[in-house]
Design a protein around this motif. Structure first.
Motif, PDB file in Angstrom:
ATOM      1  N   THR A  52       1.891   9.237  -5.744  1.00 48.02           N
ATOM      2  CA  THR A  52       2.393  10.502  -5.534  1.00 48.02           C
ATOM      3  C   THR A  52       3.488  10.993  -6.381  1.00 48.02           C
ATOM      4  O   THR A  52       3.253  12.048  -6.774  1.00 48.02           O
ATOM      5  CB  THR A  52       2.803  10.617  -4.142  1.00 48.02           C
ATOM      6  OG1 THR A  52       2.102  10.129  -3.225  1.00 48.02           O
ATOM      7  CG2 THR A  52       3.410  11.849  -3.786  1.00 48.02           C
ATOM      8  N   ALA A  53       4.424  10.150  -6.781  1.00 47.31           N
ATOM      9  CA  ALA A  53       5.276  10.558  -7.890  1.00 47.31           C
ATOM     10  C   ALA A  53       4.782  10.947  -9.255  1.00 47.31           C
ATOM     11  O   ALA A  53       5.211  11.800  -9.975  1.00 47.31           O
ATOM     12  CB  ALA A  53       6.289   9.354  -8.010  1.00 47.31           C
ATOM     13  N   THR A  54       3.799  10.141  -9.714  1.00 51.25           N
ATOM     14  CA  THR A  54       3.074  10.251 -11.047  1.00 51.25           C
ATOM     15  C   THR A  54       2.389  11.790 -10.870  1.00 51.25           C
ATOM     16  O   THR A  54       2.399  12.488 -11.639  1.00 51.25           O
ATOM     17  CB  THR A  54       2.148   9.102 -11.145  1.00 51.25           C
ATOM     18  OG1 THR A  54       2.673   7.781 -11.213  1.00 51.25           O
ATOM     19  CG2 THR A  54       1.353   9.296 -12.499  1.00 51.25           C
ATOM     20  N   ASP A  55       1.645  11.979  -9.797  1.00 52.91           N
ATOM     21  CA  ASP A  55       1.049  13.278  -9.433  1.00 52.91           C
ATOM     22  C   ASP A  55       2.134  14.398  -9.435  1.00 52.91           C
ATOM     23  O   ASP A  55       1.693  15.500 -10.204  1.00 52.91           O
ATOM     24  CB  ASP A  55       0.215  13.166  -8.432  1.00 52.91           C
ATOM     25  CG  ASP A  55      -0.834  12.427  -8.185  1.00 52.91           C
ATOM     26  OD1 ASP A  55      -1.317  11.582  -9.300  1.00 52.91           O
ATOM     27  OD2 ASP A  55      -1.630  12.024  -7.056  1.00 52.91           O
TER      28      ASP A  55
ATOM     29  N   ASP B 251       0.818  -1.217   0.020  1.00 53.78           N
ATOM     30  CA  ASP B 251      -0.117   0.030   0.129  1.00 53.78           C
ATOM     31  C   ASP B 251       0.844   1.141  -0.160  1.00 53.78           C
ATOM     32  O   ASP B 251       0.664   1.965  -0.706  1.00 53.78           O
ATOM     33  CB  ASP B 251      -0.827  -0.126   0.970  1.00 53.78           C
ATOM     34  CG  ASP B 251      -2.244  -1.002   1.003  1.00 53.78           C
ATOM     35  OD1 ASP B 251      -2.337  -1.650   0.021  1.00 53.78           O
ATOM     36  OD2 ASP B 251      -2.856  -1.344   2.077  1.00 53.78           O
ATOM     37  N   VAL B 252       2.012   0.979   0.791  1.00 54.57           N
ATOM     38  CA  VAL B 252       2.840   2.399   0.873  1.00 54.57           C
ATOM     39  C   VAL B 252       3.528   2.510  -0.606  1.00 54.57           C
ATOM     40  O   VAL B 252       3.652   3.658  -1.024  1.00 54.57           O
ATOM     41  CB  VAL B 252       3.877   2.285   1.999  1.00 54.57           C
ATOM     42  CG1 VAL B 252       4.982   3.167   1.834  1.00 54.57           C
ATOM     43  CG2 VAL B 252       2.991   2.264   3.135  1.00 54.57           C
ATOM     44  N   GLU B 253       4.150   1.252  -1.213  1.00 53.87           N
ATOM     45  CA  GLU B 253       4.723   1.650  -2.535  1.00 53.87           C
ATOM     46  C   GLU B 253       3.759   2.079  -3.538  1.00 53.87           C
ATOM     47  O   GLU B 253       4.290   3.010  -4.490  1.00 53.87           O
ATOM     48  CB  GLU B 253       5.060   0.191  -2.927  1.00 53.87           C
ATOM     49  CG  GLU B 253       6.069   0.251  -4.113  1.00 53.87           C
ATOM     50  CD  GLU B 253       6.431  -1.276  -4.599  1.00 53.87           C
ATOM     51  OE1 GLU B 253       7.139  -1.253  -5.533  1.00 53.87           O
ATOM     52  OE2 GLU B 253       6.078  -2.237  -3.785  1.00 53.87           O
ATOM     53  N   ASN B 254       2.633   1.544  -3.523  1.00 52.47           N
ATOM     54  CA  ASN B 254       1.511   2.197  -4.480  1.00 52.47           C
ATOM     55  C   ASN B 254       1.078   3.841  -4.082  1.00 52.47           C
ATOM     56  O   ASN B 254       1.173   4.554  -5.305  1.00 52.47           O
ATOM     57  CB  ASN B 254       0.198   1.226  -4.241  1.00 52.47           C
ATOM     58  CG  ASN B 254       0.452  -0.364  -4.775  1.00 52.47           C
ATOM     59  OD1 ASN B 254       1.333  -0.354  -5.780  1.00 52.47           O
ATOM     60  ND2 ASN B 254      -0.363  -1.162  -4.428  1.00 52.47           N
TER      61      ASN B 254
END
Length: 132
Positions: free
Chosen positions: A93-96, A85-88
């Motif tokens: 967030t990185a994509t955003d 869940d943290v990785e996803n």
């Protein structure tokens, strides 16, 4: 004479009956044997209770071991799920952030083009005004 024979027979019968009664009395050896049997029976009962207690303790230990293994597996699964869940969330967030940076760069680029276009247009207007 018949009375004498009959009397002897009665006396013999009584003597036989008395002897039979004496034989039916319990002898000390028989009492000891019965007491020994009782001790053996109690010893056997104690051993059975001990074996039963050991079996129950082993069963309880096996159940405790199974419960511990199940709990450990549950913790492992929950930890793995939380890590996923943290990785996803980090990927999202990185994509955003990447998308927001791209949009911001496009706006800056568009603003620079507009400024350039405005400067070129203004310079053209000045040149035309000077020519007139």
């Amino acid at each position: 004479m018949k009375k004498q024979i009959l009397s002897l027979a009665v006396v013999a019968l009584l003597a036989f009956a008395v002897q039979s009664c004496e034989k039916k009395e319990n002898k000390p050896a028989e009492d000891e044997l019965t007491l020994g049997n009782k001790v053996d029976s109690l010893t056997t009962d104690i051993e059975e209770v001990k074996d039963s207690a050991v079996s129950k303790a082993e069963g309880a230990a096996a159940k405790a071991k199974d419960a511990t293994e199940t709990a450990a597996q549950d913790v492992k699964d929950a930890t793995k799920k939380a890590a996923n869940d943290v990785e996803n969330a980090a990927k999202k967030t990185a994509t955003d952030v990447k998308d927001a940076t791209k949009k911001g760069a496009e706006k800056v680029e568009n603003a620079a083009k507009a400024a350039k276009d405005g400067t070129v247009k203004t310079a053209k207007d000045v040149n035309e005004a000077l020519k007139k």
